[in-house]
Design a protein around this motif. Structure first.
Motif, PDB file in Angstrom:
ATOM      1  N   ASP A   8       0.670  -1.513   0.054  1.00 23.30           N
ATOM      2  CA  ASP A   8       0.327  -0.209   0.729  1.00 23.30           C
ATOM      3  C   ASP A   8       0.746   1.502  -0.060  1.00 23.30           C
ATOM      4  OD1 ASP A   8      -3.244  -0.744   0.313  1.00 23.30           O
ATOM      5  OD2 ASP A   8      -1.529  -2.350   1.910  1.00 23.30           O
ATOM      6  N   GLN A  10       0.634   3.172  -2.438  1.00 18.94           N
ATOM      7  CA  GLN A  10      -0.440   4.530  -2.884  1.00 18.94           C
ATOM      8  C   GLN A  10       0.451   5.828  -3.865  1.00 18.94           C
ATOM      9  OE1 GLN A  10      -2.828   1.528  -1.869  1.00 18.94           O
ATOM     10  NE2 GLN A  10      -3.777   3.583  -2.518  1.00 18.94           N
ATOM     11  N   ASP A  54      -0.795  -2.636  -4.159  1.00 21.92           N
ATOM     12  CA  ASP A  54      -1.575  -0.807  -4.345  1.00 21.92           C
ATOM     13  C   ASP A  54      -0.182  -0.248  -4.070  1.00 21.92           C
ATOM     14  OD1 ASP A  54      -4.235  -1.673  -4.642  1.00 21.92           O
ATOM     15  OD2 ASP A  54      -4.718  -0.963  -2.485  1.00 21.92           O
ATOM     16  N   HIS A  87      -6.066  -0.910  -6.330  1.00 21.43           N
ATOM     17  CA  HIS A  87      -5.642   0.386  -6.786  1.00 21.43           C
ATOM     18  C   HIS A  87      -4.894   0.428  -8.504  1.00 21.43           C
ATOM     19  CE1 HIS A  87      -6.695   3.347  -4.309  1.00 21.43           C
ATOM     20  NE2 HIS A  87      -7.388   1.784  -3.244  1.00 21.43           N
ATOM     21  N   HIS A 160      -3.807  -9.827  -2.083  1.00 22.40           N
ATOM     22  CA  HIS A 160      -4.415  -8.530  -1.444  1.00 22.40           C
ATOM     23  C   HIS A 160      -5.819  -8.596  -1.121  1.00 22.40           C
ATOM     24  CE1 HIS A 160      -3.681  -3.852  -1.633  1.00 22.40           C
ATOM     25  NE2 HIS A 160      -5.386  -4.218  -2.019  1.00 22.40           N
ATOM     26  N   ASP A 197      -3.060  -4.336   1.890  1.00 21.85           N
ATOM     27  CA  ASP A 197      -5.139  -3.997   1.255  1.00 21.85           C
ATOM     28  C   ASP A 197      -5.125  -2.878   2.775  1.00 21.85           C
ATOM     29  OD1 ASP A 197      -7.434  -3.055   0.032  1.00 21.85           O
ATOM     30  OD2 ASP A 197      -8.799  -4.435   1.432  1.00 21.85           O
ATOM     31  N   HIS A 199      -4.554  -0.593   6.039  1.00 26.25           N
ATOM     32  CA  HIS A 199      -3.316   0.446   5.785  1.00 26.25           C
ATOM     33  C   HIS A 199      -3.171  -0.112   7.272  1.00 26.25           C
ATOM     34  CE1 HIS A 199      -4.413   2.771   1.774  1.00 26.25           C
ATOM     35  NE2 HIS A 199      -4.392   1.684   1.857  1.00 26.25           N
TER      36      HIS A 199
HETATM   37 MN    MN Z   1      -4.187   0.243  -0.497  1.00 25.07          MN
END
Ligand code: MN
Length: 389
Positions: A8, A10, A54, A87, A160, A197, A199
């Motif tokens: 993650d 991101q 992600d 994502h 994930h 997934d 956080h």
């Molecule tokens: Mn995420």
């Protein structure tokens, strides 16, 4: 055998409450975290790195985000396995299929775009359960685990999605079913499950072998323990049939803090000047303000003068903090003008007459009438002083 588990990232995430300058700093912070992860992997002697989904916030990150991500990924000195998550799924429009990615991808970085086992070092397998669409209808992680041989080898499955045991939603089709993963571990199909997934860093279930690494930089107020990566010493699965000995073996998993930003909610019940001073003192005592994103929720009853002080105080701090989120939306403050407020109004003619009548009515015993008059006074004060709350 030691590896680094993260997820993650991101990269390219935008936050509506950040101004342009702070947004750029926030985006760069996520990239800087990747470089720190490379340092952690090197310093702790990790043999490889898994990123459990992600990596990017979207499949359409801008060129700057992709270019800088690739540059940050070049700082790793061990194999890095990236899993497409919800994502950044490995669909036809995947960032991992783009020319920019394919041309710039460092040799040590591999995308887990199918469930073929990868061998980072002899004796260890890494198996991905990549998302290939935004909405899987089955439990990809459990399916991947079930297809693996029950040979008790050192095998890390990278997955994930939301775990049913954590979310409490056992009916969601794409959710990660923890019981199925624990069965695969007990059968010797997988020795460790590295998830993304969620956080917040968290262990899932009772085996000590299923973990969410959490995001290396926090992304919202709701996260309980974001800003970490996990250094994992794999524990071998004892051969099937040995019972209690297997249950005793657990991997050593160490949380390593890497994040620099912080999300913080500040709540205040404000009734007088002392409460306001206390609220401001809390905000002023926050460390590392430029990298702290704050949401202020204030409730209470204030005079007009105090309400103005609250507004000004928040505005001044908004420029010092990374962000002070939309205070006006969270202000649940009733403004009741007091005698000082009214005396400060220079009204003449009809307006002065209206003020005096409302004032008289505000002090009557009939409650609804008094409240209506108080509200009207507040409105009059606001209109007269140019819209201050
Ligand atoms: Mn995420």
């Amino acid at each position: 055998m030691r590896f680094l588990h993260t997820s993650d990232w991101q990269l390219g995430m935008t936050r509506h409450f950040l101004g342009a300058g702070d947004q750029a700093t926030f985006a760069q912070a996520r990239l800087d975290a990747v470089v720190r992860l490379a340092d952690v992997a090197r310093d702790r002697g990790c043999a490889f790195v898994v990123v459990a989904g992600d990596v990017f916030e979207t499949n359409q990150p801008d060129r700057r985000t992709v270019g800088r991500a690739l540059d940050a990924l070049r700082t790793f000195n061990v194999p890095v396995y990236l899993l497409p998550g919800n994502h950044d799924p490995y669909d036809p429009g995947s960032v991992y299929r783009s020319a920019a990615w394919r041309e710039g991808c460092p040799d040590l970085v591999r995308v887990l775009d199918d469930d073929r086992p990868r061998i980072p070092v002899p004796g260890v397998e890494v198996v991905g359960a990549p998302w290939t669409s935004k909405r899987p209808v089955t439990d990809l992680v459990a399916e991947t685990c079930a297809a693996l041989p029950a040979d008790g080898s050192l095998r890390v499955v990278v997955g994930h999605g939301p775990a049913d045991l954590v979310s409490g939603d056992f009916g969601q089709p794409g959710a990660v079913r923890v019981a199925a993963l624990e069965a695969a571990i007990a059968a010797g199909r997988v020795s460790h499950v590295a998830l993304g997934d969620r956080h917040s860093t968290s262990a899932v279930g009772d085996t000590g072998r299923i973990w969410y690494a959490g995001a290396p930089e926090p992304t919202s107020y709701r996260e309980e323990d974001a800003g970490n990566a996990l250094v994992v010493d794999l524990a071998p699965l004892v051969a099937a049939g040995s019972g209690p000995a297997r249950a005793a073996a657990r991997p050593a998993v160490e949380r390593v803090p890497v994040g620099r930003w912080r999300f913080q909610e500040v709540h205040g019940d404000v009734q007088d000047d002392a409460d306001l001073a206390e609220l401001f003192a809390v905000l002023d005592s926050l460390p590392d303000k430029a990298r702290t994103i704050v949401k202020v929720k204030v409730a209470g009853t204030l005079t007009l003068r105090q309400a103005a002080r609250l507004e000004e105080g928040l505005e001044a701090r908004e420029h010092v903090l990374g962000a002070l989120e939309h205070p006006e939306r969270h202000l649940d403050v009733t403004v009741v003008p007091d005698a000082d407020d009214l005396a400060a109004l220079s009204l003449t003619g009809y307006a002065a007459t209206a003020r005096d009548r409302l004032l008289a009515r505000a002090h009557r015993d009939e409650e609804s009438e008094a409240r209506g008059a108080t509200d009207a006074l507040g409105l009059l004060v606001r209109l007269t002083t140019g819209g201050t709350r």
